[in-house]
Design a protein around this motif. Structure first.
Motif, PDB file in Angstrom:
ATOM      1  N   MET A  50       0.819  -1.202   0.000  1.00  0.00           N
ATOM      2  CA  MET A  50       0.000   0.000   0.000  1.00  0.00           C
ATOM      3  C   MET A  50       0.861   1.264   0.000  1.00  0.00           C
ATOM      4  O   MET A  50       0.548   2.240  -0.681  1.00  0.00           O
ATOM      5  CB  MET A  50      -0.953  -0.002   1.194  1.00  0.00           C
ATOM      6  N   SER A  51       1.959   1.257   0.756  1.00  0.00           N
ATOM      7  CA  SER A  51       2.872   2.401   0.756  1.00  0.00           C
ATOM      8  C   SER A  51       3.472   2.606  -0.636  1.00  0.00           C
ATOM      9  O   SER A  51       3.587   3.740  -1.123  1.00  0.00           O
ATOM     10  CB  SER A  51       3.993   2.191   1.777  1.00  0.00           C
ATOM     11  N   TYR A  52       3.848   1.499  -1.260  1.00  0.00           N
ATOM     12  CA  TYR A  52       4.433   1.570  -2.601  1.00  0.00           C
ATOM     13  C   TYR A  52       3.428   2.102  -3.621  1.00  0.00           C
ATOM     14  O   TYR A  52       3.747   3.013  -4.412  1.00  0.00           O
ATOM     15  CB  TYR A  52       4.933   0.183  -3.004  1.00  0.00           C
ATOM     16  N   THR A  53       2.212   1.577  -3.623  1.00  0.00           N
ATOM     17  CA  THR A  53       1.229   2.017  -4.617  1.00  0.00           C
ATOM     18  C   THR A  53       0.781   3.456  -4.362  1.00  0.00           C
ATOM     19  O   THR A  53       0.497   4.195  -5.315  1.00  0.00           O
ATOM     20  CB  THR A  53       0.014   1.076  -4.662  1.00  0.00           C
ATOM     21  N   ASN A  54       0.744   3.875  -3.106  1.00  0.00           N
ATOM     22  CA  ASN A  54       0.435   5.277  -2.819  1.00  0.00           C
ATOM     23  C   ASN A  54       1.506   6.197  -3.390  1.00  0.00           C
ATOM     24  O   ASN A  54       1.201   7.289  -3.889  1.00  0.00           O
ATOM     25  CB  ASN A  54       0.286   5.500  -1.314  1.00  0.00           C
ATOM     26  N   MET A  55       2.765   5.758  -3.337  1.00  0.00           N
ATOM     27  CA  MET A  55       3.845   6.529  -3.947  1.00  0.00           C
ATOM     28  C   MET A  55       3.629   6.647  -5.451  1.00  0.00           C
ATOM     29  O   MET A  55       3.749   7.737  -6.034  1.00  0.00           O
ATOM     30  CB  MET A  55       5.188   5.861  -3.655  1.00  0.00           C
ATOM     31  N   LEU A  56       3.299   5.510  -6.116  1.00  0.00           N
ATOM     32  CA  LEU A  56       3.055   5.553  -7.551  1.00  0.00           C
ATOM     33  C   LEU A  56       1.917   6.512  -7.895  1.00  0.00           C
ATOM     34  O   LEU A  56       2.015   7.297  -8.848  1.00  0.00           O
ATOM     35  CB  LEU A  56       2.730   4.150  -8.070  1.00  0.00           C
ATOM     36  N   LYS A  57       0.852   6.445  -7.115  1.00  0.00           N
ATOM     37  CA  LYS A  57      -0.282   7.339  -7.353  1.00  0.00           C
ATOM     38  C   LYS A  57       0.128   8.795  -7.194  1.00  0.00           C
ATOM     39  O   LYS A  57      -0.258   9.658  -7.999  1.00  0.00           O
ATOM     40  CB  LYS A  57      -1.427   6.999  -6.412  1.00  0.00           C
ATOM     41  N   GLU A 119      13.361   0.355  -0.665  1.00  0.00           N
ATOM     42  CA  GLU A 119      12.935   1.238   0.420  1.00  0.00           C
ATOM     43  C   GLU A 119      11.540   0.920   0.942  1.00  0.00           C
ATOM     44  O   GLU A 119      11.196   1.297   2.078  1.00  0.00           O
ATOM     45  CB  GLU A 119      12.996   2.704  -0.024  1.00  0.00           C
ATOM     46  N   TYR A 120      10.701   0.238   0.174  1.00  0.00           N
ATOM     47  CA  TYR A 120       9.353  -0.093   0.637  1.00  0.00           C
ATOM     48  C   TYR A 120       9.269  -1.491   1.251  1.00  0.00           C
ATOM     49  O   TYR A 120       8.183  -1.964   1.567  1.00  0.00           O
ATOM     50  CB  TYR A 120       8.348   0.062  -0.514  1.00  0.00           C
ATOM     51  N   ASN A 121      10.433  -2.142   1.385  1.00  0.00           N
ATOM     52  CA  ASN A 121      10.493  -3.460   2.012  1.00  0.00           C
ATOM     53  C   ASN A 121       9.549  -4.451   1.322  1.00  0.00           C
ATOM     54  O   ASN A 121       8.830  -5.213   1.978  1.00  0.00           O
ATOM     55  CB  ASN A 121      10.168  -3.368   3.505  1.00  0.00           C
ATOM     56  N   LEU A 122       9.570  -4.431  -0.002  1.00  0.00           N
ATOM     57  CA  LEU A 122       8.768  -5.371  -0.783  1.00  0.00           C
ATOM     58  C   LEU A 122       9.442  -6.742  -0.795  1.00  0.00           C
ATOM     59  O   LEU A 122      10.645  -6.870  -0.547  1.00  0.00           O
ATOM     60  CB  LEU A 122       8.602  -4.855  -2.212  1.00  0.00           C
ATOM     61  N   LEU A 123       8.644  -7.766  -1.085  1.00  0.00           N
ATOM     62  CA  LEU A 123       9.196  -9.116  -1.178  1.00  0.00           C
ATOM     63  C   LEU A 123      10.307  -9.157  -2.229  1.00  0.00           C
ATOM     64  O   LEU A 123      10.124  -8.676  -3.351  1.00  0.00           O
ATOM     65  CB  LEU A 123       8.092 -10.108  -1.556  1.00  0.00           C
ATOM     66  N   GLU A 124      11.443  -9.732  -1.859  1.00  0.00           N
ATOM     67  CA  GLU A 124      12.579  -9.783  -2.777  1.00  0.00           C
ATOM     68  C   GLU A 124      12.557 -11.074  -3.591  1.00  0.00           C
ATOM     69  O   GLU A 124      12.353 -12.158  -3.054  1.00  0.00           O
ATOM     70  CB  GLU A 124      13.888  -9.677  -1.988  1.00  0.00           C
ATOM     71  N   TYR A 125      12.790 -10.929  -4.887  1.00  0.00           N
ATOM     72  CA  TYR A 125      12.825 -12.097  -5.764  1.00  0.00           C
ATOM     73  C   TYR A 125      14.016 -12.981  -5.394  1.00  0.00           C
ATOM     74  O   TYR A 125      15.150 -12.508  -5.302  1.00  0.00           O
ATOM     75  CB  TYR A 125      12.946 -11.654  -7.226  1.00  0.00           C
ATOM     76  N   GLY A 205       6.880  -6.425  -5.852  1.00  0.00           N
ATOM     77  CA  GLY A 205       8.089  -6.983  -5.282  1.00  0.00           C
ATOM     78  C   GLY A 205       9.320  -6.229  -5.737  1.00  0.00           C
ATOM     79  O   GLY A 205       9.248  -5.269  -6.508  1.00  0.00           O
ATOM     80  N   TRP A 206      10.461  -6.685  -5.247  1.00  0.00           N
ATOM     81  CA  TRP A 206      11.778  -6.131  -5.582  1.00  0.00           C
ATOM     82  C   TRP A 206      12.479  -7.158  -6.464  1.00  0.00           C
ATOM     83  O   TRP A 206      12.844  -8.237  -6.010  1.00  0.00           O
ATOM     84  CB  TRP A 206      12.559  -5.864  -4.297  1.00  0.00           C
ATOM     85  N   ILE A 207      12.626  -6.832  -7.757  1.00  0.00           N
ATOM     86  CA  ILE A 207      12.879  -7.849  -8.779  1.00  0.00           C
ATOM     87  C   ILE A 207      13.897  -7.341  -9.802  1.00  0.00           C
ATOM     88  O   ILE A 207      13.912  -6.136 -10.112  1.00  0.00           O
ATOM     89  CB  ILE A 207      11.544  -8.175  -9.500  1.00  0.00           C
TER      90      ILE A 207
END
Length: 305
Positions: A50-57, A119-125, A205-207
């Protein structure tokens, strides 16, 4: 899974069991006041997504973000996270050149907004552990499903898949540029209004950047009734790339590893898809897409960066 209970945790007053609008996972369209919303599952790192997608928005990307409710959004039900998004009205992708260009442009913009670190602590590939036994098992299932559909699988597919197993350590050690990305960028996750609007960012994710690009190349037309039942043509791929490259300059290293990256993403994302879903081999459009993907895997040298 009890759809009524899922909706009730968001204070939607529902008594009858809702019907999912998506056949592969629970996705419920409901009313919230005078607004249509969608309730769907999201990943374990819900707050990160949600933090990541809010940044994109905030950057101007058309992407769904959680609806403001009287209760927390997202919510957890039986250890699974669910989120409420607005329902986005618009046209479906149909494979026109301008749609392909705009989609590529959008993915390039998304990648361009990624930080150099996670920085958004997304799941890493981290999927670099395929072995030959898994390929053997996957091919057995694919051949069986295809035979039931009256189709013969080119043995070159197995040869390519077994060869790609040997590339994993090299790809892992390469230190390829990574990006934060929705990592499920395909036509059935976009609504055209008329610009693309991303309605499913929940696989974020972080890919490795070229892995995400290869996934779009391979599966952009997957599970979509109006899309062509094949991978992009070479001309279409160049149109997609032309939009993508408006925001991204790919490195020489990424170009060197592109062929191996395509094969690895096929091994990771496509092999299981063809092996897992026997019923898809009985659907004409998916069957044709699978055959197109097999031809691609055997010879994709002309799909360049």
């Amino acid at each position: 899974m009890n759809g009524t209970q899922i909706l009730n945790i968001f204070d939607f007053d529902v008594e009858e069991e809702p019907v999912s609008i998506y056949p592969y996972s629970p996705v419920y369209r409901v009313k919230y006041g005078d607004q249509d919303v969608v309730v769907k599952r999201t990943q374990s790192r819900a707050e990160s997504v949600m933090s990541y997608t809010n940044m994109l928005k905030d950057k101007g990307i058309n992407v769904v973000t959680p609806v403001k409710l009287q209760v927390d959004n997202p919510q957890k039900y039986e250890d699974i996270n669910f989120v409420v998004y607005p329902f986005i009205e618009g046209e479906k992708y149909s494979g026109k050149d301008n749609e392909i260009y705009e989609a590529g442009k959008m993915l390039g913009q998304i990648h361009s907004y990624s930080h150099v670190s996670n920085e958004y602590n997304l799941l890493e590939y981290d999927v670099y552990d395929f072995n030959k036994e898994e390929v053997e098992e996957g091919m057995e299932a694919i051949i069986l499903h295809a035979e039931k559909a009256g189709i013969r699988i080119d043995p070159g597919l197995k040869t390519k898949l077994l060869g790609s197993v040997a590339n994993q350590q090299e790809l892992y050690d390469a230190g390829l540029p990574h990006v934060a990305t929705p990592h499920d960028f395909k036509a059935n996750n976009l609504v055209l209004i008329p610009e693309p609007y991303l309605i499913d960012p929940d696989n974020a994710g972080w890919i490795p950047r070229i892995f995400d690009l290869a996934l779009a190349l391979l599966l952009f037309h997957n599970e979509h009734e109006e899309a062509p039942d094949r991978v992009f043509t070479i001309d279409e791929w160049e149109i997609f790339l032309s939009g993508y490259k408006e925001s991204i300059v790919l490195t020489n290293q990424e170009k060197v590893f592109w062929e191996k990256a395509k094969q690895h993403v096929f091994l990771d994302e496509v092999m299981w898809l063809m092996a897992e879903y026997e019923e898809d081999w009985q659907k004409s459009s998916q069957q044709k897409l699978f055959m197109s993907l097999i031809h691609f895997m055997i010879d994709s040298a002309n799909y360049r960066l």
